[in-house]
Design a protein around this motif. Structure first.
Motif, PDB file in Angstrom:
ATOM      1  N   UNK B 162      24.296  36.749   2.032  1.00 17.77           N
ATOM      2  CA  UNK B 162      23.828  38.065   2.131  1.00 17.77           C
ATOM      3  C   UNK B 162      23.365  38.680   3.444  1.00 17.77           C
ATOM      4  N   UNK B 163      23.605  37.895   4.673  1.00 19.27           N
ATOM      5  CA  UNK B 163      23.544  38.306   5.900  1.00 19.27           C
ATOM      6  C   UNK B 163      24.682  38.643   6.486  1.00 19.27           C
ATOM      7  N   UNK B 164      24.798  39.497   7.419  1.00 18.82           N
ATOM      8  CA  UNK B 164      26.199  39.660   8.429  1.00 18.82           C
ATOM      9  C   UNK B 164      26.562  38.503   9.069  1.00 18.82           C
ATOM     10  N   UNK B 165      25.628  37.851   9.850  1.00 17.70           N
ATOM     11  CA  UNK B 165      26.000  36.617  10.519  1.00 17.70           C
ATOM     12  C   UNK B 165      26.522  35.232   9.516  1.00 17.70           C
ATOM     13  N   UNK B 166      25.834  35.465   8.623  1.00 18.01           N
ATOM     14  CA  UNK B 166      26.118  34.307   7.341  1.00 18.01           C
ATOM     15  C   UNK B 166      27.680  34.641   6.855  1.00 18.01           C
ATOM     16  N   UNK B 167      27.998  35.935   6.690  1.00 14.27           N
ATOM     17  CA  UNK B 167      29.161  36.221   6.074  1.00 14.27           C
ATOM     18  C   UNK B 167      30.330  35.926   7.240  1.00 14.27           C
ATOM     19  N   UNK B 168      29.882  36.314   8.476  1.00 15.06           N
ATOM     20  CA  UNK B 168      30.852  36.319   9.655  1.00 15.06           C
ATOM     21  C   UNK B 168      31.186  34.794   9.654  1.00 15.06           C
ATOM     22  N   UNK B 169      30.067  33.859   9.424  1.00 13.91           N
ATOM     23  CA  UNK B 169      30.318  32.361   9.581  1.00 13.91           C
ATOM     24  C   UNK B 169      31.451  31.893   8.652  1.00 13.91           C
ATOM     25  N   UNK B 170      31.328  32.666   7.128  1.00 17.54           N
ATOM     26  CA  UNK B 170      32.279  32.049   6.166  1.00 17.54           C
ATOM     27  C   UNK B 170      33.656  32.579   6.699  1.00 17.54           C
ATOM     28  N   UNK B 171      33.733  33.837   7.142  1.00 17.36           N
ATOM     29  CA  UNK B 171      34.983  34.488   7.665  1.00 17.36           C
ATOM     30  C   UNK B 171      35.621  33.259   8.527  1.00 17.36           C
ATOM     31  N   UNK B 172      34.843  32.655   9.487  1.00 17.83           N
ATOM     32  CA  UNK B 172      35.276  31.914  10.445  1.00 17.83           C
ATOM     33  C   UNK B 172      35.876  30.738   9.865  1.00 17.83           C
ATOM     34  N   UNK B 173      35.116  30.143   8.834  1.00 18.78           N
ATOM     35  CA  UNK B 173      35.523  29.084   8.194  1.00 18.78           C
ATOM     36  C   UNK B 173      36.751  29.287   7.195  1.00 18.78           C
ATOM     37  N   UNK B 174      37.088  30.356   6.981  1.00 18.08           N
ATOM     38  CA  UNK B 174      38.265  30.864   5.958  1.00 18.08           C
ATOM     39  C   UNK B 174      39.496  30.981   7.143  1.00 18.08           C
ATOM     40  N   UNK B 175      39.182  31.826   8.144  1.00 15.90           N
ATOM     41  CA  UNK B 175      40.602  32.128   9.091  1.00 15.90           C
ATOM     42  C   UNK B 175      39.906  32.293  10.507  1.00 15.90           C
ATOM     43  N   UNK B 176      39.686  31.317  11.323  1.00 14.00           N
ATOM     44  CA  UNK B 176      38.956  31.681  12.519  1.00 14.00           C
ATOM     45  C   UNK B 176      39.681  32.796  13.546  1.00 14.00           C
ATOM     46  N   UNK B 177      40.997  32.798  13.420  1.00 17.70           N
ATOM     47  CA  UNK B 177      41.918  33.806  14.357  1.00 17.70           C
ATOM     48  C   UNK B 177      41.539  35.238  13.919  1.00 17.70           C
ATOM     49  N   UNK B 178      41.580  35.433  12.411  1.00 15.15           N
ATOM     50  CA  UNK B 178      41.460  36.898  12.108  1.00 15.15           C
ATOM     51  C   UNK B 178      40.108  37.028  12.089  1.00 15.15           C
ATOM     52  N   UNK B 179      39.071  36.140  11.988  1.00 16.45           N
ATOM     53  CA  UNK B 179      37.643  36.448  12.440  1.00 16.45           C
ATOM     54  C   UNK B 179      37.659  36.940  13.796  1.00 16.45           C
ATOM     55  N   UNK B 180      38.244  36.268  14.809  1.00 15.96           N
ATOM     56  CA  UNK B 180      38.011  36.694  16.077  1.00 15.96           C
ATOM     57  C   UNK B 180      38.543  38.160  16.331  1.00 15.96           C
ATOM     58  N   UNK B 181      39.556  38.509  15.487  1.00 16.30           N
ATOM     59  CA  UNK B 181      39.918  39.999  15.512  1.00 16.30           C
ATOM     60  C   UNK B 181      39.086  40.913  15.051  1.00 16.30           C
ATOM     61  N   UNK B 182      38.139  40.619  14.348  1.00 12.82           N
ATOM     62  CA  UNK B 182      37.178  41.361  13.938  1.00 12.82           C
ATOM     63  C   UNK B 182      36.125  41.450  14.731  1.00 12.82           C
ATOM     64  N   UNK B 183      36.107  40.922  15.967  1.00  8.74           N
ATOM     65  CA  UNK B 183      35.147  40.660  16.960  1.00  8.74           C
ATOM     66  C   UNK B 183      34.077  39.812  16.925  1.00  8.74           C
ATOM     67  N   UNK B 184      34.375  38.871  15.963  1.00  6.03           N
ATOM     68  CA  UNK B 184      33.305  37.641  15.632  1.00  6.03           C
ATOM     69  C   UNK B 184      33.522  36.587  16.868  1.00  6.03           C
ATOM     70  N   UNK B 185      32.566  36.202  17.341  1.00  6.06           N
ATOM     71  CA  UNK B 185      32.620  35.196  18.436  1.00  6.06           C
ATOM     72  C   UNK B 185      32.647  33.652  17.757  1.00  6.06           C
ATOM     73  N   UNK B 186      33.746  32.979  17.895  1.00  2.00           N
ATOM     74  CA  UNK B 186      33.866  31.945  16.963  1.00  2.00           C
ATOM     75  C   UNK B 186      32.931  30.745  17.486  1.00  2.00           C
ATOM     76  N   UNK B 187      32.741  30.694  19.139  1.00  2.00           N
ATOM     77  CA  UNK B 187      31.763  29.817  19.459  1.00  2.00           C
ATOM     78  C   UNK B 187      30.263  29.972  18.943  1.00  2.00           C
TER      79      UNK B 187
END
Ligand SMILES: Nc1ncnc2c1ncn2[C@@H]1O[C@H](COP(=O)(O)OP(=O)(O)OP(=O)(O)O)[C@@H](O)[C@H]1O
Ligand SMILES: [Mg+2]
Lengths: 241, 289
Positions: B162-187
């Motif tokens: 339900x939260x933005x950062x929680x979703x971003x966390x799931x995005x990282x788990x599914x495809x970290x490279x593409x998550x980074x392209x969305x501006x999500x900081x993997x670290x």
């Protein structure tokens, strides 16, 4: 025309192997610039270098004159480059809506953002119908639309598209072409990588032909369409002589 | 098995499932985002238990406060583990394995040095009474684990879906490279995943402190089961881990009641083997968070 995005003598190496060897490319504001070439020519590598997924071993990449090579991908995304990757790469276990939300990750919520969701959904009505569906269960064409929609949600200055027509039916290819043309009419700047040279040269204003990491030919797309070499190698036209 | 024993065993199964789920969910979450197994995860449980031992047993703070404090303390430990162990070894699976296995050892020795080894330290039972359910008697100390675990798991679910950062966390788990392209900081996301892993394992340890004898090696048995749960559940799947935790919780408790703990652990391993033969990628069979 002022160049929005410039690649200046850029090389990219994978360990010792040079995939891109000193290429220079200029992308003007509002232009569609295409990169065509055979498999392994270095097109994907070039786009990955622009969005920061690969680090150039030499040369400079500039966005509005600001050097961006060496920056992390998330930083480059912040500066306004969106990448529609090869193979679409939607987040498979997230819904269509959530995929778009990830595209808008860096943006503040508000009216403008809500309007942009509406904009993507009017552009791609199929995505609206499938808003709650997991992205991994979409068809290839729908995934391509989602990948494009996700890129648009970041409100980018430049959109990099890597083989958007790959593996799609002729009808879907035409649909994708229509969408790209419409984006151009709205004044968006696009770098389009394509295997389908016919499609790419029809859409673009400027074209670069890559061969084993180098730019073999460049010029206005209309001119390259008439070029014998391009016709023979990339358009499959044999000129009677 | 008479009805009293049956009810008792059923309730104990729910308690065990709750603890397994708390421990396994963090392991799965961290694995999902980093694709690395944290062999020091059992020690997060152990540190959670020691927090309660120190804060409640030694310093005399109220038990609920000790439990609540254990959560951020172990979350911080998770955060530090990410920063100083996982991040530097991200590109080298073997180095990551050695480093987390080493951390497990270091934490055990540290706990042993500070509070002594061997002697099972009893934490006084804060809720000594029992609840009468049918003919069965179940200690309140065990029963309170169920709502606490539920609350934690629901909060985690809310965060991830339900939260933005929680979703971003799931995005990282599914495809970290593409998550980074969305501006999500993997670290940041891996740090967050490890903090959540620490928080949930720490809570489990804290809740179990008055029930289990607290020793530096308390994490062993728990982490073994957590690994089985996560493998059965499908490695990175949160839902898979919860389903598997419930299955294992029931199997383990019933076999322990009917036979003994050793046989129960063996049955658990056999269950894992059979699951993997039938579904090689685990129950959920996908890498998701
Ligand atoms: N991760 C990698 N490691 C090593 N070499 C790579 C890697 N990625 C690409 N290459 C090599 O770099 C060269 C250029 O690859 P690239 O993917 O950029 O080509 P492309 O023009 O996009 O090809 P295609 O049309 O098939 O997508 C190829 O020779 C490829 O084998
Ligand atoms: Mg490519």
């Amino acid at each position: 025309m002022a160049l929005l995005l410039e690649l200046d003598n850029v090389s990219v190496h994978y360990q010792k192997i040079a995939a891109v060897r000193g290429i220079t490319i200029g992308v003007g504001e509002g232009e569609i610039v295409t990169l065509i070439g055979a498999n392994g020519a270095g097109k994907t590598t070039t786009l990955r270098a622009i969005s920061g997924l690969e680090r150039p071993s030499a040369g400079e990449i500039r966005l509005r004159g600001q050097r961006i090579n060496g920056m992390a991908p998330e930083r480059i995304a912040e500066l306004g480059i969106a990448h529609v990757p090869e193979g679409r790469r939607v987040f498979p276990y997230m819904t269509v809506r959530e995929n778009l939300e990830m595209g808008a990750f860096l943006r503040k919520s508000g009216t403008e953002l809500r309007n942009d969701y509406e904009d993507v959904f009017t552009r791609f009505p199929r995505l609206k119908e499938r808003e709650k569906q997991l992205a991994g269960t979409l068809s290839g064409g729908e995934q391509q639309m989602l990948a494009m929609g996700r890129a648009l949600m970041s409100k980018p200055k430049v959109i990099l598209m890597d083989e958007p027509s790959l593996g799609l039916s002729p009808i879907m290819c035409r649909e994708i072409a229509r969408i790209i043309r419409r984006l151009h009419e709205e004044g968006r700047t696009i770098v389009l990588v394509e295997q389908n040279a016919r499609l790419a040269l029809a859409l673009a204003q400027k074209a670069y032909v890559m061969e084993t990491g180098r730019i073999a030919l460049e010029g206005p797309a209309a001119e390259l369409r008439e070029n014998d070499e391009v016709q023979r190698t990339y358009l499959g036209i044999t000129t009677a002589s | 098995m008479d009805s009293a024993t049956l009810i008792q065993t059923l309730l104990n199964s729910v308690v065990a499932s709750s603890i397994y789920a708390l421990v396994a969910v963090g392991l799965a979450l961290a694995f999902g985002v980093m694709k690395m197994a944290n062999f020091a995860h059992g020690e997060f449980f152990m540190v959670g238990a020691y927090c309660v031992y120190v804060l409640y047993g030694l310093l005399g703070l109220p038990f609920p406060l000790a439990v609540v404090l254990a959560v951020p303390i172990v979350a911080l430990l998770g955060l530090l583990t990410e920063r100083f162990i996982f991040r530097p070894t991200r590109r080298n699976v073997l180095a990551g394995f050695m480093a987390t296995a080493g951390l497990a050892f270091v934490l055990q020795v540290a706990a042993g040095r500070i509070w002594g080894v061997g002697i099972a330290k009893g934490v006084p039972t804060p809720y000594a009474g029992t609840a009468e359910i049918g003919d069965a008697n179940l200690g309140w100390q065990r029963l309170i684990i169920i709502p606490c675990a539920f609350a934690m798991l629901l909060a985690l679910r809310y965060f991830l879906y339900r939260t933005k950062f929680g979703k971003a966390l799931r995005a990282c788990a599914q495809d970290p490279e593409i998550a980074a392209l969305q501006g999500i900081r993997i670290n940041r996301m891996t740090a967050l995943a490890m903090a959540l892993a620490g928080a949930s394992a720490g809570l489990a340890g804290a809740l179990m402190a008055p029930i289990l004898p607290v020793t530096p090696y308390i994490g062993h048995g728990v982490v073994l089961i957590a690994f089985i749960v996560v493998i059965v559940g499908g490695m990175a799947s949160i839902e898979g881990a919860i389903i598997a935790a419930v299955l294992l919780g029931f199997i383990h408790t019933f076999v322990t009641t009917l036979a003994d703990n050793l046989i129960a652990t063996m049955v658990g391993v056999v269950f894992m083997a059979v699951t993997l033969i039938l579904r090689p990628k685990g129950i959920m069979g996908r890498e998701r968070a």
